[in-house]
Write a protein that holds these residues in place. Sequence first.
Motif, PDB file in Angstrom:
ATOM      1  N   TRP A 360       0.811  -1.224   0.000  1.00 35.70           N
ATOM      2  CA  TRP A 360       0.000   0.000   0.000  1.00 35.70           C
ATOM      3  C   TRP A 360       0.840   1.267   0.000  1.00 35.70           C
ATOM      4  CZ3 TRP A 360      -5.068  -0.543  -1.013  1.00 35.70           C
ATOM      5  CH2 TRP A 360      -5.644  -1.802  -0.811  1.00 35.70           C
ATOM      6  N   SER A 361       2.150   1.162  -0.183  1.00 36.44           N
ATOM      7  CA  SER A 361       2.951   2.384  -0.285  1.00 36.44           C
ATOM      8  C   SER A 361       2.628   3.144  -1.567  1.00 36.44           C
ATOM      9  CB  SER A 361       4.441   2.039  -0.220  1.00 36.44           C
ATOM     10  OG  SER A 361       4.809   1.204  -1.313  1.00 36.44           O
ATOM     11  N   ARG A 362       2.181   2.432  -2.579  1.00 36.97           N
ATOM     12  CA  ARG A 362       1.688   3.056  -3.811  1.00 36.97           C
ATOM     13  C   ARG A 362       0.168   2.904  -3.818  1.00 36.97           C
ATOM     14  NH1 ARG A 362       3.338  -0.299  -8.615  1.00 36.97           N
ATOM     15  NH2 ARG A 362       1.319  -1.309  -8.368  1.00 36.97           N
ATOM     16  N   PRO A 363      -0.573   3.992  -3.778  1.00 33.26           N
ATOM     17  CA  PRO A 363      -2.034   3.872  -3.753  1.00 33.26           C
ATOM     18  C   PRO A 363      -2.591   3.520  -5.120  1.00 33.26           C
ATOM     19  CG  PRO A 363      -1.407   6.177  -3.855  1.00 33.26           C
ATOM     20  CD  PRO A 363      -0.124   5.391  -3.739  1.00 33.26           C
ATOM     21  N   GLY A 364      -3.848   3.136  -5.143  1.00 36.34           N
ATOM     22  CA  GLY A 364      -4.523   2.977  -6.426  1.00 36.34           C
ATOM     23  C   GLY A 364      -4.639   4.328  -7.104  1.00 36.34           C
ATOM     24  N   ARG A 365      -4.495   4.343  -8.428  1.00 32.50           N
ATOM     25  CA  ARG A 365      -4.494   5.616  -9.165  1.00 32.50           C
ATOM     26  C   ARG A 365      -5.327   5.523 -10.437  1.00 32.50           C
ATOM     27  NH1 ARG A 365       1.976   6.161  -8.332  1.00 32.50           N
ATOM     28  NH2 ARG A 365       1.975   7.372  -6.409  1.00 32.50           N
ATOM     29  N   MET A 366      -6.067   6.560 -10.694  1.00 33.56           N
ATOM     30  CA  MET A 366      -6.815   6.719 -11.928  1.00 33.56           C
ATOM     31  C   MET A 366      -6.052   7.712 -12.811  1.00 33.56           C
ATOM     32  SD  MET A 366     -10.616   8.448 -12.411  1.00 33.56           S
ATOM     33  CE  MET A 366     -11.133   7.728 -10.856  1.00 33.56           C
ATOM     34  N   TRP A 367      -5.763   7.308 -14.056  1.00 37.49           N
ATOM     35  CA  TRP A 367      -4.933   8.112 -14.960  1.00 37.49           C
ATOM     36  C   TRP A 367      -5.750   8.558 -16.174  1.00 37.49           C
ATOM     37  CZ3 TRP A 367       0.342   8.817 -13.783  1.00 37.49           C
ATOM     38  CH2 TRP A 367       0.854   7.992 -12.778  1.00 37.49           C
ATOM     39  N   TRP A 368      -5.552   9.797 -16.568  1.00 36.32           N
ATOM     40  CA  TRP A 368      -6.196  10.319 -17.768  1.00 36.32           C
ATOM     41  C   TRP A 368      -5.099  10.799 -18.702  1.00 36.32           C
ATOM     42  CZ3 TRP A 368     -11.632  11.075 -16.408  1.00 36.32           C
ATOM     43  CH2 TRP A 368     -12.462  11.234 -17.517  1.00 36.32           C
ATOM     44  N   SER A 369      -4.973  10.150 -19.849  1.00 38.12           N
ATOM     45  CA  SER A 369      -3.967  10.526 -20.836  1.00 38.12           C
ATOM     46  C   SER A 369      -4.639  11.424 -21.870  1.00 38.12           C
ATOM     47  CB  SER A 369      -3.391   9.271 -21.499  1.00 38.12           C
ATOM     48  OG  SER A 369      -2.466   9.602 -22.502  1.00 38.12           O
ATOM     49  N   VAL A 370      -4.272  12.698 -21.882  1.00 37.27           N
ATOM     50  CA  VAL A 370      -4.999  13.707 -22.654  1.00 37.27           C
ATOM     51  C   VAL A 370      -4.184  14.137 -23.877  1.00 37.27           C
ATOM     52  CG1 VAL A 370      -6.122  15.962 -22.582  1.00 37.27           C
ATOM     53  CG2 VAL A 370      -6.072  14.514 -20.524  1.00 37.27           C
ATOM     54  N   PRO A 371      -4.720  13.964 -25.102  1.00 36.61           N
ATOM     55  CA  PRO A 371      -4.022  14.472 -26.280  1.00 36.61           C
ATOM     56  C   PRO A 371      -3.811  15.982 -26.173  1.00 36.61           C
ATOM     57  CG  PRO A 371      -5.774  12.965 -26.932  1.00 36.61           C
ATOM     58  CD  PRO A 371      -5.940  13.226 -25.465  1.00 36.61           C
ATOM     59  N   PRO A 372      -2.710  16.502 -26.717  1.00 35.85           N
ATOM     60  CA  PRO A 372      -2.387  17.925 -26.522  1.00 35.85           C
ATOM     61  C   PRO A 372      -3.445  18.882 -27.069  1.00 35.85           C
ATOM     62  CG  PRO A 372      -0.934  16.879 -28.144  1.00 35.85           C
ATOM     63  CD  PRO A 372      -1.686  15.786 -27.479  1.00 35.85           C
ATOM     64  N   GLU A 373      -4.189  18.451 -28.093  1.00 36.64           N
ATOM     65  CA  GLU A 373      -5.190  19.341 -28.676  1.00 36.64           C
ATOM     66  C   GLU A 373      -6.502  19.375 -27.894  1.00 36.64           C
ATOM     67  OE1 GLU A 373      -5.587  15.401 -31.003  1.00 36.64           O
ATOM     68  OE2 GLU A 373      -4.059  16.546 -29.932  1.00 36.64           O
ATOM     69  N   VAL A 374      -6.642  18.496 -26.910  1.00 38.10           N
ATOM     70  CA  VAL A 374      -7.872  18.449 -26.107  1.00 38.10           C
ATOM     71  C   VAL A 374      -7.676  19.293 -24.849  1.00 38.10           C
ATOM     72  CG1 VAL A 374      -9.504  16.972 -24.869  1.00 38.10           C
ATOM     73  CG2 VAL A 374      -8.451  16.157 -26.983  1.00 38.10           C
ATOM     74  N   THR A 375      -8.394  20.401 -24.753  1.00 39.13           N
ATOM     75  CA  THR A 375      -8.225  21.334 -23.626  1.00 39.13           C
ATOM     76  C   THR A 375      -9.510  21.572 -22.849  1.00 39.13           C
ATOM     77  OG1 THR A 375      -8.613  23.216 -25.092  1.00 39.13           O
ATOM     78  CG2 THR A 375      -6.315  22.526 -24.773  1.00 39.13           C
ATOM     79  N   GLU A 376     -10.631  21.094 -23.373  1.00 44.62           N
ATOM     80  CA  GLU A 376     -11.910  21.256 -22.684  1.00 44.62           C
ATOM     81  C   GLU A 376     -12.529  19.888 -22.416  1.00 44.62           C
ATOM     82  OE1 GLU A 376     -14.584  23.800 -24.749  1.00 44.62           O
ATOM     83  OE2 GLU A 376     -13.337  25.582 -24.528  1.00 44.62           O
ATOM     84  N   PHE A 377     -13.213  19.778 -21.286  1.00 38.90           N
ATOM     85  CA  PHE A 377     -13.826  18.513 -20.886  1.00 38.90           C
ATOM     86  C   PHE A 377     -15.226  18.801 -20.362  1.00 38.90           C
ATOM     87  CE2 PHE A 377      -9.322  18.761 -20.119  1.00 38.90           C
ATOM     88  CZ  PHE A 377      -8.819  17.670 -20.804  1.00 38.90           C
ATOM     89  N   ASN A 378     -16.132  17.870 -20.612  1.00 41.10           N
ATOM     90  CA  ASN A 378     -17.514  18.033 -20.187  1.00 41.10           C
ATOM     91  C   ASN A 378     -17.846  17.004 -19.112  1.00 41.10           C
ATOM     92  OD1 ASN A 378     -17.506  18.572 -23.468  1.00 41.10           O
ATOM     93  ND2 ASN A 378     -18.610  20.100 -22.291  1.00 41.10           N
ATOM     94  N   THR A 379     -18.260  17.483 -17.952  1.00 37.31           N
ATOM     95  CA  THR A 379     -18.473  16.570 -16.830  1.00 37.31           C
ATOM     96  C   THR A 379     -19.587  15.566 -17.107  1.00 37.31           C
ATOM     97  OG1 THR A 379     -19.986  18.144 -15.773  1.00 37.31           O
ATOM     98  CG2 THR A 379     -17.653  18.263 -15.164  1.00 37.31           C
TER      99      THR A 379
END
Length: 567
Positions: A360-379
């Motif tokens: 547990w020294s490394r927690p669970g992680r959620m990763w988002w890999s975002v292309p450079p041209e994507v700058t807006e996100f909709n919840t």
Amino acid sequence: MTTPTTRTPTAVDAVADSYVTRIAEINPLAATAMGLSGYDHLMTDLSPAGHEASAEAGRAVLRELDRLEPADDVDRVTLAAMRERIGLELELHEAGEPLATLNNIASPVQELRDIFDVMPTGTVEAWENIAARLNALPGAVEGYITSLRTAAERGNVAAIRQVRETVTQARELAGAESFFTTFVNGPEAGAVLDDSAACSLVRKELEHGATAAREAYDTLAGFLESELAPQAPEQDAVGRDRYALFSRVFLGAEVDLDETYQWGLEELARVVAEQEAVARQIAGPGATVEDAVRVLDTDPTRKLLGTDALKAWMQETSDAAIVALNGTHFDIPDPVLTLECMIAPTQTGGIYYTPPSDDWSRPGRMWWSVPPEVTEFNTWREKTTVFHEGVPGHHLQCGQAVFARDTLNTWRRLACWVSGHGEGWALYAERLMADLGYMDDPGDRLGMLDAQRMRAARVVFDIGVHLGLPAPEQWGGGTWDAEKAWPFLKANVNMAEAFVRFEYNRYLGWPGQAPSYKVGQRLWEQTRDEAKAAAAARGAEFDAKVFHARALNLGSVGLDVLREALA
């Protein structure tokens, strides 16, 4: 989540634990991914000899297991799961498939880079390990090239589309702005490596390793472009026989592929109809899904600007879900209450989860890999993804398995991962959150249905293209192929084109994996419904909380093994 009851380890557990140690020795990258300490300075042998060593370890453990009798129900599941998983790994090995692995998302091209995302970085020793692994990366690439050559000599070469995609990725990792350069010179390294003489030596090794890694990727790109590409077929489809094997690997179950394809078409139509009904709630009578999307996309309260805002919203949303679900629908162990939301250092467009380390020294992680041209996100689009990757999705599922130390052996807790089980549960979790009322907002519900629609479309796309099945007239008729599948995917995936293109290439190059989400969800729901029916037959009330706890305490297993264990 109910805390598992402590049990005395058995002879079966001892064999399984020993096998994990052997896996870690043969495949140190897997050891790091599992969070096992002591292997982070080592590199996996990706040559044919390395693959053969893995196969021999699998044969040896199956021989050992054949001499043992189960001591309890836990052992019975372990035996069934290990025989199923390792048996399929050996089938793949005998078919030569691991030697030929090359695609845009899950091959050594990505894995040799991505492993550094989960390596410890908080001490000088951690950076010494990173330096050692970077300096060993050229040897791994050399072994990988040898494996690809061997597979090519046997006529097994990835489609040219995948070769081109991986050439681009390798060139980026070989360039002046390479991840390896920014990583060893980044703030994480700077926070640990001061100006002492010892740290100066570590920095020198890191610089040397980063250069070696870039040069190795340059060599790999050259090999792919000049030697492998001329041998690569134009056709993306792998055919029925290979596909059937891949499907069993990803599902842990054998399904009727033709029936599943037809079900995919029906499920897609059902989800679209449900979307259209929600769209009318959002945009008024007669509104289309496209009309509703325009309304939602222009709503400033549903918009996030930049990755910092995305990361903060991900964390806030996942934290709120954990608080809301803990003690009501699930009993979540204390270590699993922590989930870190991260923006990935890559920019490919993927969204993924990495489980906690064994200690547990490394927690669970959620990763988002975002292309450079994507700058807006909709919840409204993304809320369901947070539930998928976080709680009650992958984080709860994987965290609970790691936590179940008192019941499950190391192989069950850390080493076994079945895509249909894991991704199927995550989709099941998305729909569960809707059923529990967490997606009652019409925009959020449309987003959940949008994700379900994409997963249903993948069943049609993946099986249709790789098996060359008939395409509906709506999508051009005739036989499915990659050209016909692109407009189909664009019409059914409401994402930025960079994301859609990445997914399109992924499905073509990783056959059988994408359908494991929706088909896995189907099998999870069938298993739950069977449990409901069994409870009714006994005159008992079905308890979903108990069912979910019992299922998740098994860890990740093949879906046939899951169904049998819960029967």
